[in-house]
Design an enzyme around this catalytic site. Structure first.
Site, PDB file in Angstrom:
ATOM      1  N   LYS A 186       1.128   3.989  -3.041  1.00 32.28           N
ATOM      2  CA  LYS A 186       0.692   5.377  -2.841  1.00 32.28           C
ATOM      3  C   LYS A 186       1.854   6.363  -3.031  1.00 32.28           C
ATOM      4  CE  LYS A 186      -3.707   4.678  -2.099  1.00 32.28           C
ATOM      5  NZ  LYS A 186      -4.714   5.147  -3.074  1.00 32.28           N
ATOM      6  N   TYR A 227       0.835  -1.213   0.000  1.00 31.35           N
ATOM      7  CA  TYR A 227       0.000   0.000   0.000  1.00 31.35           C
ATOM      8  C   TYR A 227       0.871   1.264   0.000  1.00 31.35           C
ATOM      9  CZ  TYR A 227      -3.993   3.033   1.127  1.00 31.35           C
ATOM     10  OH  TYR A 227      -4.957   4.004   1.092  1.00 31.35           O
TER      11      TYR A 227
END
Ligand SMILES: NC(=O)c1ccc[n+]([C@@H]2O[C@H](COP(=O)([O-])OP(=O)(O)OC[C@H]3O[C@@H](n4cnc5c(N)ncnc54)[C@H](O)[C@@H]3O)[C@@H](O)[C@H]2O)c1
Length: 252
Positions: free
Chosen positions: A158, A154
């Site tokens: 990002k 994640y």
């Protein structure tokens, strides 16, 4: 109004930030096209856009299906005549330790949170470059700016969203297309609830890390996106606008 006569496309527009952005953009005068995995939710958002007196288009779409994502963007242009605002918002959250053997999951997460964001921006950008104008907003996360245990895929995705937005901003700025990202903090959406497990810290513990001592609302993220989409942000390019109540700059 800030977005009078503009045409916007939003991925993951059936819930959470995506729906709030569709509402905010249409309240500010924009027509809005939404795609989502869930057609009922996308259509409900479209009704909200129509209730604000603007045209809406809702499509069922998995953004990792690249040809269909590109066709959706082409359809926006053929239906509305142009595309002024593109928001790469659809995403998922997942917990995985770096030592875990979880190749499939991390690839799935990178495909959705990073690759689809790039390919969506690229497809929308091609139309915008022809038009000589446009604003692309990619939804990153505060986790794109700080390392967090258990979030290798994640955080990496990002951080990549922030960087790819900067690279596009550098390549396309001179041709009238601005590209920025938003880094929201914790928000009590479906995604946030689904991403929690028995091992997740309690809400009180999360709030201790947020200087403003609360979660961000979907409307606060939508307000940031409305600003970046509008001419108020006419010289804002390659920026990651953190909407996290001060979580990212906080030290120990
Ligand atoms: N909620 C948070 O705390 C938080 C914090 C920082 C960043 N974000 C980011 O914000 C974005 C939106 O999250 P949210 O909290 O509004 O989530 P949400 O779950 O409330 O809404 C996401 C929407 O995207 C749709 N979607 C999911 N996968 C899709 C796919 N493959 N194709 C098309 N649509 C798809 C879902 O059906 C849903 O309607 C995500 O990129 C997320 O990583 C969320």
């Amino acid at each position: 109004m800030k977005l009078d006569g503009r045409v916007a496309g939003i991925t993951g527009g059936g819930a959470g930030f995506g729906r709030a952005m569709a509402q905010a953009f249409s309240r500010n005068g924009a027509d809005v096209a939404i795609c989502d995995l869930n057609l009922d939710d996308a259509e409900e958002t479209a009704r909200m856009v129509a209730a604000n007196g603007r045209r809406a288009l809702a499509r069922k779409l998995d953004v990792t299906d690249t040809p269909r994502l590109q066709s959706f963007i082409d359809e926006i242009v053929s239906e509305f005549g142009k595309i002024d605002i593109w928001v790469g918002n659809a995403g998922m959250v997942g917990v995985m330790l770096a030592e875990d053997d979880d190749e499939g999951f991390s690839r799935q997460l990178l495909d959705l949170n990073l690759r689809a964001v790039f390919l969506g921006a690229q497809a929308a950008g091609r139309h915008m470059l022809r038009q000589g104008s446009g604003s692309i907003i990619n939804i990153a996360s505060m986790y794109g700016t700080r390392a967090s245990a258990g979030r290798v895929a994640y955080c990496t995705a990002k951080a990549g969203v922030i960087m790819l937005s900067q690279v596009l901003a550098v390549e396309w700025g001179a041709r009238g297309v601005r590209v920025n990202s938003i880094g929201p903090g914790y928000s009590d959406t479906q995604l946030f609830r689904k991403g929690r497990s028995a091992h997740s810290p309690g809400v009180d513990e999360l709030l201790e890390r947020v200087p403003m001592e609360r979660f961000v609302t979907v409307d606060e993220v939508a307000a940031a996106a409305t600003f970046l989409a509008s001419d108020d942000a006419s010289f804002v390019n390659g920026h990651c606008l953190l909407v996290d109540g001060g979580w990212s700059p906080r030290g120990a």
